[in-house]
Design a protein around this motif. Structure first.
Motif: not given
Length: 402
Positions: A213-226
């Motif tokens: 993953w690149s940068g602290p800009g991820s998201a966790v939503y409904n059991g999925y990691l984006y």
């Protein structure tokens, strides 16, 4: 007789020579003593002069120290007065904010007063008024909340690098920690309490992703990691990772003309993913010369881009942003860091006018946010500030039409 005379003369001559020798020795010793006395007198005079100079220097130093103490006291009083004035201004701003609600763009025929009651006939009942509200408002937006204030702050702990990200899945109690600005490891904790009581990240469940993953800009939503996969000479990729099955379920290209950073104060973030009540969003910059932050609505199931907006919020001096109810809140700071503030607001439904939205200051901290992630179930922000993990509680109110 003659030898005796010679002996007497010789003895007298010898005594006379010895007398001259001892007299010369005494004169020499006396001259040396006088020279030593002269040197001692010189040393005494020099000692007196040095003592006088040291006393004068000590006096001057004491006077200078007294002057510095007075200047320090005056400066301290000025600073305290400035702090009092700043606090007073902030209280006045908070008071004005409570007296003035952000208004929005809508049909001119549709009016709403500050109390939230429609300008209908006086003889209509409250139930009928509520039905009219829902019928009209549903045509504008499915979400009706806007941030009115940052209620409190809780510094949970300090762990990891100065920059990073942590968040919580809105549909579960699990906490996910992204330490640093890139990597293929994500730390998972069962709850905020478990994370708070842990010693470092070693006690967590370590999730190893198939790519970095690149940068602290991820998201966790409904059991999925984006998360964003950013490799040299390649288009940005949005990766959808199933946390339950530990597998990648989809990858989408996100073509942009250049890999410009979305926030100038956080150059590690090229694309920032955000999740709220209405779904998944992407914040990005269209190019290096583009002054504003762009927003894209993404289908969390297919990763298709549904719509794109120019938020008209400048990238310059921005450090982070988050989305609540389809409204983007951009957080600004200075370099070196001072106090973070929400200074630009953009609503995709045109329900909030940026010029009339409240100017919100974060509780006083003198760092810079590396990331801010909103949790719609808790109405809280999860912030990462110089290695500190922080929770901000938000106060919400209903969006009002004008």
């Amino acid at each position: 007789m003659k030898p005796v005379l010679v002996l007497l003369v010789s003895t007298a001559w010898t005594l006379t020579g010895a007398q001259y020798y001892y007299q010369g020795l005494m004169d020499y010793l006396e001259n040396r003593l006088l020279a030593i006395e002269d040197r001692m007198q010189f040393w005494h005079e020099q000692s007196i002069r040095f003592h006088t100079e040291m006393r004068d220097f000590k006096k001057l130093t004491a006077e200078a120290m007294d002057g510095l103490k007075n200047e320090h006291s005056l400066l301290q009083r000025d600073i305290e007065g400035t702090v009092v004035q700043v606090d007073r201004v902030e209280r006045e701003m908070d008071y004005v904010e409570t007296r003035t609600s952000p208004r929005a763009c809508a049909n001119k025929a549709d009016k709403v007063v500050e109390q939230g009651a429609w300008g209908l006939e006086e003889n209509r009942g409250e139930q009928e008024e509520e039905e009219d509200w829902e019928e009209l408002y549903s045509r504008v937006s499915d979400c009706v909340e806007i941030i009115s204030s940052i209620r409190s702050v809780k510094i949970l702990k300090r762990v990891g690098s100065p920059k990073g990200m942590w968040t919580r899945d809105p549909r579960s109690s699990r906490v996910y920690v992204f330490n640093g600005t890139s990597g293929d490891i994500v730390s998972q904790f069962n709850s905020v309490r478990d994370f708070s009581s842990s010693v470092g990240l070693a006690s967590s469940r370590q999730i190893r992703l198939p790519s970095e993953w690149s940068g602290p800009g991820s998201a966790v939503y409904n059991g999925y990691l984006y998360y964003i996969q950013h490799e040299a000479d390649m288009d940005l990729q949005v990766v959808k990772y199933d946390l339950l099955s530990a597998s990648v379920t989809d990858i989408a290209m996100f073509p942009v003309e250049s890999h410009a950073t979305v926030y100038t104060l956080n150059p590690e973030i090229v694309v920032d993913l955000a999740a709220d009540d209405e779904g998944l969003w992407l914040l990005y910059a269209a190019g290096d010369s583009e002054p504003n932050i762009n927003l894209a609505k993404m289908d969390p199931a297919t990763l298709d881009i549904e719509e794109i907006w120019d938020t008209r919020c400048p990238r310059d001096n921005a450090e982070a942003a988050f989305v609540v109810c389809g409204t983007v809140y951009v957080v600004y700071n200075t370099s070196p860091a001072s106090r973070s503030r929400i200074q630009c607001v953009f609503d995709v439904n045109d329900m909030v006018i940026n010029a009339e939205a409240p100017l919100l200051y974060f509780p006083r901290r003198y760092g810079s946010h590396a990331s801010l992630k909103y949790n719609p179930e808790e109405k809280q922000l999860y912030g990462w500030d110089d290695g500190y993990q922080i929770i901000y509680r938000l106060t919400m109110k209903r969006k009002l039409l004008v």
